[in-house]
Design an enzyme around this catalytic site. Structure first.
Site, PDB file in Angstrom:
ATOM      1  N   LYS A 111       0.773  -1.068  -0.213  1.00  0.00           N
ATOM      2  CA  LYS A 111      -0.008  -0.042  -0.259  1.00  0.00           C
ATOM      3  C   LYS A 111       0.907   1.479   0.143  1.00  0.00           C
ATOM      4  O   LYS A 111       0.682   1.628  -0.815  1.00  0.00           O
ATOM      5  CB  LYS A 111      -1.030  -0.307   1.471  1.00  0.00           C
ATOM      6  CG  LYS A 111      -1.983  -1.110   1.391  1.00  0.00           C
ATOM      7  CD  LYS A 111      -3.301  -0.364   0.076  1.00  0.00           C
ATOM      8  CE  LYS A 111      -4.041  -0.970   0.249  1.00  0.00           C
ATOM      9  NZ  LYS A 111      -4.498  -3.016   0.260  1.00  0.00           N
ATOM     10  N   LYS A 194      -1.783 -12.064 -10.048  1.00  0.00           N
ATOM     11  CA  LYS A 194      -3.518 -11.616  -9.382  1.00  0.00           C
ATOM     12  C   LYS A 194      -4.852 -10.271  -9.883  1.00  0.00           C
ATOM     13  O   LYS A 194      -4.141  -9.549 -10.418  1.00  0.00           O
ATOM     14  CB  LYS A 194      -2.675 -10.742  -7.724  1.00  0.00           C
ATOM     15  CG  LYS A 194      -3.976 -10.925  -6.986  1.00  0.00           C
ATOM     16  CD  LYS A 194      -4.012 -10.041  -5.739  1.00  0.00           C
ATOM     17  CE  LYS A 194      -5.168 -10.184  -5.111  1.00  0.00           C
ATOM     18  NZ  LYS A 194      -4.836  -8.905  -3.843  1.00  0.00           N
ATOM     19  N   LYS A 197      -9.051  -6.264  -7.668  1.00  0.00           N
ATOM     20  CA  LYS A 197     -10.223  -5.098  -7.537  1.00  0.00           C
ATOM     21  C   LYS A 197      -9.831  -3.824  -8.024  1.00  0.00           C
ATOM     22  O   LYS A 197     -10.080  -2.899  -9.364  1.00  0.00           O
ATOM     23  CB  LYS A 197     -10.923  -4.193  -6.102  1.00  0.00           C
ATOM     24  CG  LYS A 197     -12.285  -5.497  -6.180  1.00  0.00           C
ATOM     25  CD  LYS A 197     -12.882  -5.060  -4.890  1.00  0.00           C
ATOM     26  CE  LYS A 197     -12.955  -6.309  -4.059  1.00  0.00           C
ATOM     27  NZ  LYS A 197     -13.620  -6.823  -2.434  1.00  0.00           N
TER      28      LYS A 197
HETATM   29  P1  TYM Z   1     -10.858  -8.506  -0.899  1.00  0.00           P
HETATM   30  O1  TYM Z   1     -11.858  -8.289  -0.513  1.00  0.00           O
HETATM   31  O2  TYM Z   1      -9.470  -8.069  -0.865  1.00  0.00           O
HETATM   32  O3  TYM Z   1     -11.095 -10.385  -0.878  1.00  0.00           O
HETATM   33  C1  TYM Z   1     -12.133 -11.078  -0.441  1.00  0.00           C
HETATM   34  C2  TYM Z   1     -11.318 -12.744  -0.648  1.00  0.00           C
HETATM   35  O4  TYM Z   1     -11.486 -12.742  -2.186  1.00  0.00           O
HETATM   36  C3  TYM Z   1      -9.932 -13.494  -2.325  1.00  0.00           C
HETATM   37  N1  TYM Z   1      -9.052 -13.128  -3.309  1.00  0.00           N
HETATM   38  C4  TYM Z   1      -8.657 -14.134  -4.061  1.00  0.00           C
HETATM   39  N2  TYM Z   1      -8.235 -15.151  -4.140  1.00  0.00           N
HETATM   40  C5  TYM Z   1      -7.515 -16.030  -5.505  1.00  0.00           C
HETATM   41  N3  TYM Z   1      -7.311 -15.179  -6.238  1.00  0.00           N
HETATM   42  C6  TYM Z   1      -7.289 -13.689  -6.672  1.00  0.00           C
HETATM   43  N4  TYM Z   1      -6.882 -12.982  -7.709  1.00  0.00           N
HETATM   44  C7  TYM Z   1      -7.967 -12.753  -5.070  1.00  0.00           C
HETATM   45  N5  TYM Z   1      -8.337 -11.617  -5.508  1.00  0.00           N
HETATM   46  C8  TYM Z   1      -9.157 -12.076  -4.282  1.00  0.00           C
HETATM   47  C9  TYM Z   1      -9.723 -12.917  -0.943  1.00  0.00           C
HETATM   48  O5  TYM Z   1      -7.666 -13.478  -0.694  1.00  0.00           O
HETATM   49  C10 TYM Z   1     -10.088 -12.751  -0.225  1.00  0.00           C
HETATM   50  O6  TYM Z   1     -10.772 -13.800   0.069  1.00  0.00           O
HETATM   51  N6  TYM Z   1      -9.069  -8.030   3.955  1.00  0.00           N
HETATM   52  C11 TYM Z   1     -10.081  -8.817   3.238  1.00  0.00           C
HETATM   53  C12 TYM Z   1     -11.307  -8.424   3.950  1.00  0.00           C
HETATM   54  C13 TYM Z   1     -11.436  -8.953   5.355  1.00  0.00           C
HETATM   55  C14 TYM Z   1     -11.937 -10.649   5.525  1.00  0.00           C
HETATM   56  C15 TYM Z   1     -11.805 -10.588   7.149  1.00  0.00           C
HETATM   57  C16 TYM Z   1     -11.613 -11.258   5.373  1.00  0.00           C
HETATM   58  C17 TYM Z   1     -11.415  -8.233   6.837  1.00  0.00           C
HETATM   59  N7  TYM Z   1     -11.437  -9.105   7.680  1.00  0.00           N
HETATM   60  C18 TYM Z   1     -12.027 -11.718   8.369  1.00  0.00           C
HETATM   61  C19 TYM Z   1     -11.503 -12.294   6.155  1.00  0.00           C
HETATM   62  C20 TYM Z   1     -11.712 -12.933   7.700  1.00  0.00           C
HETATM   63  C21 TYM Z   1      -9.796  -8.106   1.816  1.00  0.00           C
HETATM   64  O7  TYM Z   1      -9.447  -7.046   1.567  1.00  0.00           O
HETATM   65  O8  TYM Z   1     -10.261  -9.116   1.221  1.00  0.00           O
END
Ligand code: TYM
Length: 331
Positions: A111, A194, A197
């Site tokens: 970040k 990867k 978003k």
């Molecule tokens: P976020 O919103 O970025 O992503 C949500 C979930 O999608 C998975 N993900 C992926 N998996 C495989 N390949 C990809 N290219 C890919 N992009 C995203 C992420 O690994 C995630 O599982 N910090 C977290 C949200 C969060 C969270 C938590 C998750 C907040 N508190 C507690 C689990 C437990 C996040 O930003 O995910």
């Protein structure tokens, strides 16, 4: 039966990476375990969304969770900010989270590199808030993609540290989980490893993308000038397409094009056409449900209310016990 928790940040529409990395797990687990799924809207504040964007994005993720097949009567589906106990546990855990370990976290360093003008304290303590999300329900299994592995390791550290500090065995250790064993990392279409978003345009396919948009994105995906000498390494862009194909088109189609790649006869245009149609076949029923659910405000409101109640009950119990362990005792 184990307690499972997973979250998705409300920063925009969900993409295939979210679906295959995390959501597909939830769907499998909701009938076998005690499941909590939530929308991480506190987390999304690190990028300073407008109130309108914040609300729209929360709604979009709620709709997409439901469209994917989460049953809100079975699992607890809620919005993070509806559960203020999370904010209290986050504050308490912050007292035992150290600057050094937070600064070393890969996602924080990334970040800083990407947004040097907005390095706020919320970004630094992002893994603490994530730990609070997880351990507030004393979850042990956390279905996530590979990019969240380090955050899970930190959640274990904070849970264990709390137990040690107060000489209790209160929080269980949470682990990243994928039902197929390996955590998933879905690649992007722009040659990066990867799908995300906040990557550039053309990197991600969103669940709500129209077929024409999907075709355009896939046809523009990064490839190369053709397979090199036999045994030469595959370029990242082409490897990404094969990986996407394996998941979305299935093994036979993947093998068919891989054989063509190996004997040098492949035409990337044909491969892309096939992949685009397979993605469209996969996303179309989802997109239709997304459109339907988006219009049903009454149902969404009912789901959010029901989820908030169930989540607050579970979180409230934990925070009450934690306050007691820490020594905040009633007079
Ligand atoms: P976020 O919103 O970025 O992503 C949500 C979930 O999608 C998975 N993900 C992926 N998996 C495989 N390949 C990809 N290219 C890919 N992009 C995203 C992420 O690994 C995630 O599982 N910090 C977290 C949200 C969060 C969270 C938590 C998750 C907040 N508190 C507690 C689990 C437990 C996040 O930003 O995910």
């Amino acid at each position: 039966m184990e307690t499972v928790l997973s979250g998705i940040r409300s920063t925009g529409n969900l993409h295939l990476g979210n679906y295959f990395g995390a959501m597909r797990n939830f769907l499998k687990m909701q009938h076998e375990h005690h499941c909590f799924f939530f929308i991480a809207d506190y987390h999304s504040l690190t990028t300073h969304p407008t109130p309108e964007d914040l609300h729209r994005n929360v709604k979009q993720v709620l709709v997409e969770y439901l469209a994917a097949g989460i049953d809100p009567e079975v699992a607890t589906l809620y919005i993070q900010s509806d559960v203020p106990q999370v904010a209290e546990l986050y504050l308490l855990l912050n007292m035992n989270a150290y600057m050094g370990e937070l600064e070393r976290c890969t996602s924080f360093k990334e970040k800083i590199r990407k947004h040097p003008d907005n390095i706020n304290a919320g970004l630094l303590t992002y893994p603490v808030l994530m730990a609070a999300d997880i351990i507030i329900h004393r979850a042990t299994k956390v279905p996530v993609g590979k990019d969240q592995e380090q955050h899970l390791e930190m959640a274990r550290t904070f849970a264990n540290r709390f137990n040690r500090l107060y000489k209790v065995d209160y929080f269980p250790e949470p682990y990243a989980y994928h039902f197929e064993g390996e955590l998933v990392k879905m690649p992007g279409l722009d040659g990066s490893t990867k799908m995300g978003k906040s990557e550039g345009a053309g990197n991600a396919i969103f669940l709500a993308d129209e077929p024409s948009v999907i075709r355009k994105k896939v046809m523009r995906a990064v490839t190369d000038s053709g397979p090199g000498e036999p045994g030469a390494p595959m370029s990242q862009g082409v490897e990404n397409l094969f990986n996407l194909m394996k998941v979305l088109s299935g093994g036979d189609t993947h093998t068919y094009f891989l054989d063509q790649y190996k004997n040098g006869s492949i035409r990337y245009g044909d491969m892309k056409k096939q992949l685009a149609e397979d993605i469209i076949a996969f996303t179309t029923p989802l997109r239709e449900r997304i459109l339907e659910l988006s219009a049903d405000e009454a149902y969404l409101s009912k789901v959010a209310k029901m989820g908030a109640e169930k989540a607050r009950e579970s979180a409230g119990k934990t925070v009450k016990e934690v306050r007691n362990i820490i020594g905040f005792k009633p007079f």
